[in-house]
Design a protein around this motif. Structure first.
Motif, PDB file in Angstrom:
ATOM      1  N   ASP A  66       0.814  -1.214   0.000  1.00  0.00           N
ATOM      2  CA  ASP A  66       0.000   0.000   0.000  1.00  0.00           C
ATOM      3  C   ASP A  66       0.855   1.274   0.000  1.00  0.00           C
ATOM      4  OD1 ASP A  66      -2.327  -1.438  -0.086  1.00  0.00           O
ATOM      5  OD2 ASP A  66      -2.730  -1.327   2.061  1.00  0.00           O
ATOM      6  N   VAL A  67       1.934   1.242  -0.755  1.00  0.00           N
ATOM      7  CA  VAL A  67       2.799   2.421  -0.884  1.00  0.00           C
ATOM      8  C   VAL A  67       2.018   3.537  -1.579  1.00  0.00           C
ATOM      9  CG1 VAL A  67       4.946   3.301  -1.846  1.00  0.00           C
ATOM     10  CG2 VAL A  67       4.830   0.940  -1.016  1.00  0.00           C
ATOM     11  N   ALA A  68       2.113   4.747  -1.044  1.00  0.00           N
ATOM     12  CA  ALA A  68       1.423   5.903  -1.630  1.00  0.00           C
ATOM     13  C   ALA A  68       2.443   6.999  -1.897  1.00  0.00           C
ATOM     14  CB  ALA A  68       0.335   6.410  -0.690  1.00  0.00           C
ATOM     15  N   GLY A  69       2.063   7.952  -2.752  1.00  0.00           N
ATOM     16  CA  GLY A  69       2.967   9.073  -2.999  1.00  0.00           C
ATOM     17  C   GLY A  69       2.999   9.493  -4.452  1.00  0.00           C
ATOM     18  N   THR A  70       3.975  10.340  -4.773  1.00  0.00           N
ATOM     19  CA  THR A  70       4.034  10.936  -6.104  1.00  0.00           C
ATOM     20  C   THR A  70       5.431  10.845  -6.712  1.00  0.00           C
ATOM     21  OG1 THR A  70       4.499  13.119  -5.153  1.00  0.00           O
ATOM     22  CG2 THR A  70       2.186  12.583  -5.597  1.00  0.00           C
ATOM     23  N   LEU A  71       5.443  10.890  -8.023  1.00  0.00           N
ATOM     24  CA  LEU A  71       6.671  10.989  -8.813  1.00  0.00           C
ATOM     25  C   LEU A  71       6.437  12.075  -9.853  1.00  0.00           C
ATOM     26  CD1 LEU A  71       9.433   9.967  -9.939  1.00  0.00           C
ATOM     27  CD2 LEU A  71       8.111   8.320 -11.304  1.00  0.00           C
ATOM     28  N   VAL A  72       7.299  13.073  -9.871  1.00  0.00           N
ATOM     29  CA  VAL A  72       7.202  14.144 -10.874  1.00  0.00           C
ATOM     30  C   VAL A  72       8.325  13.929 -11.885  1.00  0.00           C
ATOM     31  CG1 VAL A  72       7.231  16.619 -11.278  1.00  0.00           C
ATOM     32  CG2 VAL A  72       6.260  15.718  -9.147  1.00  0.00           C
ATOM     33  N   LEU A  73       7.953  13.823 -13.155  1.00  0.00           N
ATOM     34  CA  LEU A  73       8.913  13.495 -14.209  1.00  0.00           C
ATOM     35  C   LEU A  73       8.949  14.548 -15.305  1.00  0.00           C
ATOM     36  CD1 LEU A  73       8.310   9.667 -14.826  1.00  0.00           C
ATOM     37  CD2 LEU A  73      10.356  10.722 -13.866  1.00  0.00           C
ATOM     38  N   ASP A  74      10.151  14.775 -15.817  1.00  0.00           N
ATOM     39  CA  ASP A  74      10.361  15.579 -17.017  1.00  0.00           C
ATOM     40  C   ASP A  74      11.311  14.770 -17.901  1.00  0.00           C
ATOM     41  OD1 ASP A  74      10.991  17.296 -19.042  1.00  0.00           O
ATOM     42  OD2 ASP A  74      11.801  18.884 -17.757  1.00  0.00           O
ATOM     43  N   PRO A  75      10.812  14.108 -18.953  1.00  0.00           N
ATOM     44  CA  PRO A  75      11.662  13.259 -19.791  1.00  0.00           C
ATOM     45  C   PRO A  75      12.864  13.999 -20.380  1.00  0.00           C
ATOM     46  CG  PRO A  75       9.353  12.940 -20.337  1.00  0.00           C
ATOM     47  CD  PRO A  75       9.414  14.122 -19.422  1.00  0.00           C
ATOM     48  N   LYS A  76      12.747  15.326 -20.562  1.00  0.00           N
ATOM     49  CA  LYS A  76      13.866  16.096 -21.114  1.00  0.00           C
ATOM     50  C   LYS A  76      14.954  16.353 -20.069  1.00  0.00           C
ATOM     51  CE  LYS A  76      10.955  18.432 -24.540  1.00  0.00           C
ATOM     52  NZ  LYS A  76      10.428  19.738 -25.013  1.00  0.00           N
ATOM     53  N   ASN A  77      14.599  16.176 -18.810  1.00  0.00           N
ATOM     54  CA  ASN A  77      15.553  16.387 -17.726  1.00  0.00           C
ATOM     55  C   ASN A  77      15.274  15.369 -16.610  1.00  0.00           C
ATOM     56  OD1 ASN A  77      17.456  17.384 -15.953  1.00  0.00           O
ATOM     57  ND2 ASN A  77      16.283  19.212 -15.399  1.00  0.00           N
ATOM     58  N   PRO A  78      15.592  14.095 -16.844  1.00  0.00           N
ATOM     59  CA  PRO A  78      15.236  13.042 -15.880  1.00  0.00           C
ATOM     60  C   PRO A  78      15.855  13.243 -14.505  1.00  0.00           C
ATOM     61  CG  PRO A  78      16.687  12.189 -17.608  1.00  0.00           C
ATOM     62  CD  PRO A  78      16.240  13.541 -18.051  1.00  0.00           C
ATOM     63  N   ALA A  79      17.004  13.910 -14.430  1.00  0.00           N
ATOM     64  CA  ALA A  79      17.641  14.126 -13.127  1.00  0.00           C
ATOM     65  C   ALA A  79      16.859  15.098 -12.253  1.00  0.00           C
ATOM     66  CB  ALA A  79      19.065  14.636 -13.318  1.00  0.00           C
ATOM     67  N   SER A  80      15.886  15.806 -12.834  1.00  0.00           N
ATOM     68  CA  SER A  80      15.075  16.746 -12.058  1.00  0.00           C
ATOM     69  C   SER A  80      13.871  16.059 -11.413  1.00  0.00           C
ATOM     70  CB  SER A  80      14.580  17.885 -12.951  1.00  0.00           C
ATOM     71  OG  SER A  80      13.625  17.401 -13.892  1.00  0.00           O
ATOM     72  N   ALA A  81      13.741  14.752 -11.605  1.00  0.00           N
ATOM     73  CA  ALA A  81      12.603  14.020 -11.049  1.00  0.00           C
ATOM     74  C   ALA A  81      12.543  14.179  -9.535  1.00  0.00           C
ATOM     75  CB  ALA A  81      12.701  12.544 -11.419  1.00  0.00           C
ATOM     76  N   LYS A  82      11.316  14.121  -9.012  1.00  0.00           N
ATOM     77  CA  LYS A  82      11.110  14.224  -7.565  1.00  0.00           C
ATOM     78  C   LYS A  82      10.233  13.064  -7.110  1.00  0.00           C
ATOM     79  CE  LYS A  82      11.482  19.289  -7.537  1.00  0.00           C
ATOM     80  NZ  LYS A  82      12.869  19.264  -7.039  1.00  0.00           N
ATOM     81  N   VAL A  83      10.677  12.393  -6.056  1.00  0.00           N
ATOM     82  CA  VAL A  83       9.956  11.253  -5.500  1.00  0.00           C
ATOM     83  C   VAL A  83       9.571  11.573  -4.061  1.00  0.00           C
ATOM     84  CG1 VAL A  83      10.036   8.787  -4.967  1.00  0.00           C
ATOM     85  CG2 VAL A  83      11.337   9.680  -6.903  1.00  0.00           C
ATOM     86  N   ASP A  84       8.329  11.290  -3.715  1.00  0.00           N
ATOM     87  CA  ASP A  84       7.850  11.493  -2.340  1.00  0.00           C
ATOM     88  C   ASP A  84       6.842  10.381  -2.054  1.00  0.00           C
ATOM     89  OD1 ASP A  84       6.723  12.290   0.072  1.00  0.00           O
ATOM     90  OD2 ASP A  84       6.619  14.406  -0.471  1.00  0.00           O
ATOM     91  N   VAL A  85       7.260   9.369  -1.287  1.00  0.00           N
ATOM     92  CA  VAL A  85       6.387   8.227  -1.037  1.00  0.00           C
ATOM     93  C   VAL A  85       6.290   7.939   0.458  1.00  0.00           C
ATOM     94  CG1 VAL A  85       6.768   7.129  -3.279  1.00  0.00           C
ATOM     95  CG2 VAL A  85       8.268   6.570  -1.361  1.00  0.00           C
ATOM     96  N   THR A  86       5.156   7.388   0.856  1.00  0.00           N
ATOM     97  CA  THR A  86       4.950   6.961   2.234  1.00  0.00           C
ATOM     98  C   THR A  86       4.680   5.461   2.264  1.00  0.00           C
ATOM     99  OG1 THR A  86       2.591   7.499   2.139  1.00  0.00           O
ATOM    100  CG2 THR A  86       4.075   9.188   2.998  1.00  0.00           C
ATOM    101  N   ILE A  87       5.145   4.829   3.332  1.00  0.00           N
ATOM    102  CA  ILE A  87       5.032   3.386   3.488  1.00  0.00           C
ATOM    103  C   ILE A  87       4.339   3.103   4.820  1.00  0.00           C
ATOM    104  CG2 ILE A  87       6.300   1.203   3.597  1.00  0.00           C
ATOM    105  CD1 ILE A  87       8.229   4.154   2.400  1.00  0.00           C
TER     106      ILE A  87
END
Length: 209
Positions: A66-87
């Motif tokens: 039941d992991v929840a959270g978000t991933l923000v992606l920009d394929p042109k700049n993958p290193a700018s991705a942001k992960v925020d998940v709760t367990i």
């Protein structure tokens, strides 16, 4: 002779034809399928396995779901991705009801619990810096567990992207691995005969919001 050659040609061609006719999986390891935006964790298909050594005899493991959270992606700049998940630690499961109960039981006589204790707060991982190399990424972030926040690094690999045939949503999936020391987070039960080092094996999917 011609008949033998014809039979041989059919025998070789048949498996190739069957292979080409096989349906393609919805998810493919093709980064060009990924579009930018915010994705939500697919809680029903995301798991974190933890593994510790028991008394030096064997390893045993359990699961967080039941992991929840978000991933923000920009394929042109993958290193700018942001992960925020709760367990949700309170939903930990093992193959033994006795062990699961031990992980979640309160401390004796008002003392600290051996492991997580009753009704533990959810853990949270928030990325701080991501280094991308091809289809792999090193995710440096902060893990909050048992009221303690420490830096943790996740080695992640892109598994696949595409449209989920059930939800019809754009989906991306990853596999990750990390190692933590539970003593860093105040989870002290049975140290050192139950290992301080905990291996985490992560499988997670995100759907486009």
């Amino acid at each position: 002779m011609r008949k033998t050659l014809a039979i041989l040609a059919i025998a070789i061609a048949a498996p190739l034809a069957a292979q080409s006719a096989a349906p393609q999986l919805p998810g493919q390891k093709d980064a060009s399928r990924i579009t930018g935006g915010t994705y939500q964790a697919d809680s029903g298909h995301s798991l974190i396995e933890w593994e510790v050594n028991h008394f030096g005899f064997n390893d045993y493991f359990g699961l967080f779901g039941d992991v929840a959270g978000t991933l923000v992606l920009d394929p042109k700049n993958p290193a700018s991705a942001k992960v925020d998940v709760t367990i949700p630690v309170s939903k930990v499961v093992t193959a033994s009801q006795g062990l699961t109960s031990h992980l979640l039981r309160p401390g004796k006589d008002g003392g600290k619990p051996d492991f997580f204790g009753a009704s533990p707060a959810a853990a949270r991982f928030v990325s701080q810096h991501i280094v991308v190399k091809g289809t792999e990424a090193t995710i440096h972030g902060n893990l909050t567990l048992n009221g303690v926040t420490k830096p943790v690094t996740v080695e992640a690999e892109f598994v696949g992207a595409g449209a989920n045939p059930m939800s019809k949503k754009e989906t991306v999936g990853f596999h990750g691995e990390a190692t933590i020391k539970r003593s860093d987070f105040g989870v002290m039960g049975a140290l050192p005969v139950v290992s301080d080092e905990v291996s985490l094996d992560i499988t997670i999917a995100f759907e486009k919001a």
